[in-house]
Scaffold this active site. Structure first.
Site, mmCIF file in Angstrom:
data_model
loop_
_atom_site.group_PDB
_atom_site.id
_atom_site.type_symbol
_atom_site.label_atom_id
_atom_site.label_comp_id
_atom_site.label_asym_id
_atom_site.label_seq_id
_atom_site.Cartn_x
_atom_site.Cartn_y
_atom_site.Cartn_z
ATOM 1 N N HIS A 39 3.203 11.176 -9.390
ATOM 2 C CA HIS A 39 1.801 11.040 -9.260
ATOM 3 C C HIS A 39 1.754 9.624 -9.124
ATOM 4 C CE1 HIS A 39 3.340 9.948 -13.814
ATOM 5 N NE2 HIS A 39 3.087 8.774 -13.380
ATOM 6 N N GLU A 47 -3.717 4.028 1.916
ATOM 7 C CA GLU A 47 -3.841 5.064 3.552
ATOM 8 C C GLU A 47 -4.101 5.766 3.507
ATOM 9 O OE1 GLU A 47 -2.636 3.528 7.687
ATOM 10 O OE2 GLU A 47 -1.820 2.491 5.917
ATOM 11 N N GLU A 86 -2.059 10.016 -12.701
ATOM 12 C CA GLU A 86 -2.500 9.545 -14.100
ATOM 13 C C GLU A 86 -3.483 8.225 -14.370
ATOM 14 O OE1 GLU A 86 0.216 8.636 -17.682
ATOM 15 O OE2 GLU A 86 1.356 8.132 -15.464
ATOM 16 N N HIS A 135 0.689 -1.037 -0.034
ATOM 17 C CA HIS A 135 0.009 -0.210 0.555
ATOM 18 C C HIS A 135 1.122 1.079 -0.093
ATOM 19 C CE1 HIS A 135 -0.500 -0.176 5.030
ATOM 20 N NE2 HIS A 135 0.701 0.082 4.501
#
Length: 387
Positions: A143, A125, A191, A74
């Protein structure tokens, strides 16, 4: 003021089939970790001392790195308004709110969102620290990438919901893939990439680097990532490299970008040095001894002085000693020598890549017989930074 120093935000977490037994974690008290014992070594280290003194041959270490299986787990970053961000991600990006928790005594709220369960998907998260509503993202982070089947249709939806589109749909510079760029309410860029159905829609994290070949060499040899592809665009003066632990159409990957002639970037104050502080910081003197707990089957993240914020990648490994050797062999800087955390015997090491992006590597012995529900409780047991 400590609140002027603490920075909480973006972290990419990588999982290797390991984590700490639940019984070792739930009874921990924050005061254990804040007594200035961060540089000590537990007496109950078993074979660690012998292990640390046994150096493997360089070629054996680098071969071992290739076999240490991992996956991106994550990415953690902080936001200024949790409800606003959840609304945007669910309504505009199609993510699902997987879980949310508020810890008023620690003055934070966090939420997990993604396109599937946390144990099989790369998820975000989000962390909201009470009273902080704005962060400096800097120029080093690029990004997140999200794969969608119809970029133009997704952009129309985002506009209808009041979202900000910074690049209209169209082919990528120097390529044919249809993309668009949007910003979330906090200014984090996403993106949108037009692709067919994929098991991992949250598919990229982009970082900027000052020497692409140097970075590729480091991530391949020190962290065992595979170079999936590169693309040079001299017309637009940039080169990218995709690295990860599996094909990019099925896995989240790391995108490294080199802009011609640019060797340094500002990292801002929106990103995490460490993921989850066990307790509020008391004074600056404690900073180098504060240990973070990474939620999920990964383990403990490095102690860190948080005077500057930056992205930190956390990686699970079978052997922190060999990992530290590999990092040194390929020119990385080990900022914490491998060894156990005080009182827990969890082995960790930490390093910087050639651009100063921070990475911690931790070993845990995961209890494979633990029920899935118990692992889920473990996954959500850590506490993030408070201000």
């Amino acid at each position: 003021m400590v609140s002027d120093i603490v920075n909480w935000g973006l972290m990419v977490v990588i999982w290797q089939n390991s984590a700490v037994p639940q019984s070792q974690l739930f009874g921990l008290k924050a005061t254990m970790m804040l007594r200035g014992e961060g540089n000590s070594r537990s007496a109950a280290t078993g074979g660690n001392v012998a292990h640390a003194s046994t150096a493997a041959a360089p070629e054996n270490v680098l071969e071992w790195v290739k076999k240490d299986k991992r996956r991106l787990l994550h990415v953690v970053y902080r936001v200024g308004d949790m409800d606003r961000t959840i609304k945007f991600y669910t309504e505009c990006l199609g993510m699902k709110l997987l879980r949310k928790r508020d810890i008023p005594e620690e003055r934070y709220t966090n939420a997990f969102l993604g396109y599937g369960p946390e144990d099989s998907h790369f998820v975000v998260e989000l962390t909201y620290n009470y009273g902080i509503d704005k962060y400096d993202i800097g120029t080093g982070f690029g990004h997140f990438g999200v794969a969608v089947e119809d970029v133009a249709k997704t952009v129309e939806l985002i506009k209808a919901k009041g979202g900000k589109v910074t690049r209209e749909p169209g082919p990528v510079k120097g390529g044919s893939t249809v993309i668009a760029f949007i910003e979330d309410p906090d200014g984090y860029k996403f993106e949108l990439l037009e692709r067919g159905p994929t098991p991992e829609p949250l598919c990229q994290v982009m970082l900027r680097v000052g020497d692409l070949e140097r970075s590729i060499n480091f991530y391949e040899k020190a962290f065992g990532m595979e170079l999936l592809r590169t693309r040079d665009n001299p017309e637009y003066k940039y080169t990218i490299a995709m690295l990860g632990y599996g094909p990019e159409d099925k896995n989240a990957v790391l995108e490294l970008t080199y802009n011609y002639g640019v060797t340094e970037y500002e990292k801002g104050n929106a990103y995490a040095q460490v993921e989850n502080l066990i307790a509020p910081l008391i004074s600056e003197a404690f900073l180098s001894n504060v240990f973070n707990i990474c939620s999920a089957r990964l383990a403990y993240i490095i102690p860190s002085i948080m005077l500057l914020a930056s992205i930190q990648i956390a990686i699970g490994t079978d052997d922190v000693y060999k990992t530290a050797e590999a990092v040194k062999l390929v020119g990385g800087k080990v900022t914490r020598e491998p060894g156990p955390l005080p009182g827990i015997n969890t082995k960790i090491t930490a390093c910087l890549d050639p651009d100063g992006w921070k990475t911690s590597l931790a070993y845990q012995a995961w209890n494979t017989e633990m029920a899935a529900s118990e692992r889920s409780q473990f996954f959500g047991s850590a506490l993030p930074v408070t201000d």
